[in-house]
Design an enzyme around this catalytic site. Structure first.
Site, PDB file in Angstrom:
ATOM      1  N   ASP A   1     -11.450   2.705   3.759  1.00 47.26           N
ATOM      2  CA  ASP A   1     -11.814   1.289   3.609  1.00 47.26           C
ATOM      3  C   ASP A   1     -13.304   1.112   3.340  1.00 47.26           C
ATOM      4  O   ASP A   1     -13.743   0.034   2.949  1.00 47.26           O
ATOM      5  CB  ASP A   1     -11.469   0.533   4.904  1.00 47.26           C
TER       6      ASP A   1
ATOM      7  N   GLN B   1      -4.906  -1.421   9.728  1.00 46.05           N
ATOM      8  CA  GLN B   1      -4.725  -2.756   9.149  1.00 46.05           C
ATOM      9  C   GLN B   1      -5.260  -3.824  10.104  1.00 46.05           C
ATOM     10  O   GLN B   1      -4.906  -3.850  11.286  1.00 46.05           O
ATOM     11  CB  GLN B   1      -3.224  -2.982   8.863  1.00 46.05           C
TER      12      GLN B   1
ATOM     13  N   LYS C   1       0.844  -1.206   0.000  1.00 50.31           N
ATOM     14  CA  LYS C   1       0.000   0.000   0.000  1.00 50.31           C
ATOM     15  C   LYS C   1       0.875   1.251   0.000  1.00 50.31           C
ATOM     16  O   LYS C   1       0.609   2.210  -0.731  1.00 50.31           O
ATOM     17  CB  LYS C   1      -0.927  -0.001   1.235  1.00 50.31           C
TER      18      LYS C   1
END
Ligand code: NAP
Length: 304
Positions: A119, A96, A52
């Site tokens: 997200d 995460q 990422k």
């Protein structure tokens, strides 16, 4: 042979479309900013986060990784998230998963400002998805829609069957397919006669987490098959069985000691599908591309 829906190609297309948007933001103020919170040292999470950050770097997006130890408490992590919520140069916050057991994951995800939730997991953004309002969409499901559209697969009026009902993949992709006017059936571990239901699908999405479970008997001839699964095989005999003793695959297994396989049987899909996503190189690359898209879109919204 079925058509391959090439995730690497679509990811590159999306990234090249994002570059001028990033440049426009830079020229009017500052680059988009993504903060990633990586708790502890889970090897899988470390690889995801590295990829990422690399994608941010490629696009000129500012990124920052915060790495608390895995003994962190819920309150301490909430303080980190609240600090990021308040920072003007941060447009996206990604925590995460998975988090350590002592941390209340739901409270942490709820604490991320919906305006910075790249997200698409915050209930406000899940609500926006259901209501068809603008907002960040969960990355893997949004990537699946991009793969279908850019691969020229019609969705409107098609019968779509999604196997899996997780909050991360199954539910949001079902809603996105519905918004694209597919007739959608959602299946799960309690669905009776799963094979017959799957065989009705023009578009079959497998998001299960079970290596090669979807065999030819589940696939209507000519269907589009989207394989979300990423399962690591470390048993050579199982790998040999699933890959039909492919010498190329077994050589790869012997080199690495494992192989990645999706939820769809990789040999059967070639015989039955009209189009399919390979594993690796199908859905996977789109997840990070859509995270970048959500970060840029958040920066644009916040810049007004
Ligand atoms: P998850 O939360 O474990 O959900 C799995 C779903 O599959 C559940 O709804 C479960 O049903 C259903 N299921 C399990 N066994 C089944 C069976 N025998 N028959 C029918 N349904 C069954 O998994 P997830 O997070 O959605 O992830 C699914 C897969 O996608 C995993 O392999 C994951 O690694 C992969 N993934 C890949 C990406 C990517 O970027 N490529 C992103 C996310 C996930 P119940 O609800 O009834 O238990």
């Amino acid at each position: 042979m079925p058509r391959i829906l090439d995730g690497n190609r679509v990811r590159d297309e999306i990234k090249s479309e994002l570059k001028p948007r990033v440049q426009a933001l830079v020229s009017t103020g500052r680059p988009p900013g993504l903060a990633v919170v990586l708790v502890g040292h889970d090897p899988g999470s470390e690889i995801y986060v590295r990829n990422k950050i690399k994608a941010c770097h490629d696009l000129g997006i500012f990124s920052e990784t915060i790495t608390p130890t895995d003994s962190i408490t819920t309150e301490e992590l909430l303080a980190i998230v609240n600090g990021l919520n308040a920072r003007p140069e941060i447009d996206g916050i990604l925590v995460q998963l998975p988090l350590p057991r002592q941390v209340d994951t739901k409270r942490i995800l709820l604490a991320v400002s919906p305006r910075k939730d790249v997200d698409g997991f915050h209930p406000c953004n899940v609500g926006a998805l259901v209501a068809g309002l603008p907002g960040p969409r969960a990355c893997t499901p949004a990537g699946i829609i991009e793969l279908l559209k850019r691969g020229g697969i019609p969705i409107a009026g098609q019968r779509a069957v999604v196997v899996g009902r997780s909050d991360i993949v199954g539910k949001p992709v079902s809603m996105l397919l519905l918004h694209e006017h597919a007739t959608v059936t959602i299946c799960h571990s309690k669905t009776p006669d799963l094979k017959s239901v799957c065989r009705e699908a023009d578009i079959l999405v497998a998001a299960i987490g079970r290596a090669a479970m979807i065999t030819g008997e589940y696939i209507k001839q000519g269907a589009t098959v989207i394989d979300v699964g990423t399962n690591r095989l470390s048993d050579r005999a199982e790998a040999a069985r699933i890959f039909g003793n492919s010498p190329e695959k077994l050589e790869s297994f012997d080199k690495r000691g494992s192989l990645v396989v999706g939820d769809v049987n990789p040999v059967d899909v070639l015989e039955r599908a009209g189009a399919y996503t390979p594993v690796p190189g199908g859905v996977g690359p789109l997840t990070i591309a859509m995270l970048m898209t959500n970060t840029v879109a958040s920066a644009e919204r916040r810049a007004g």
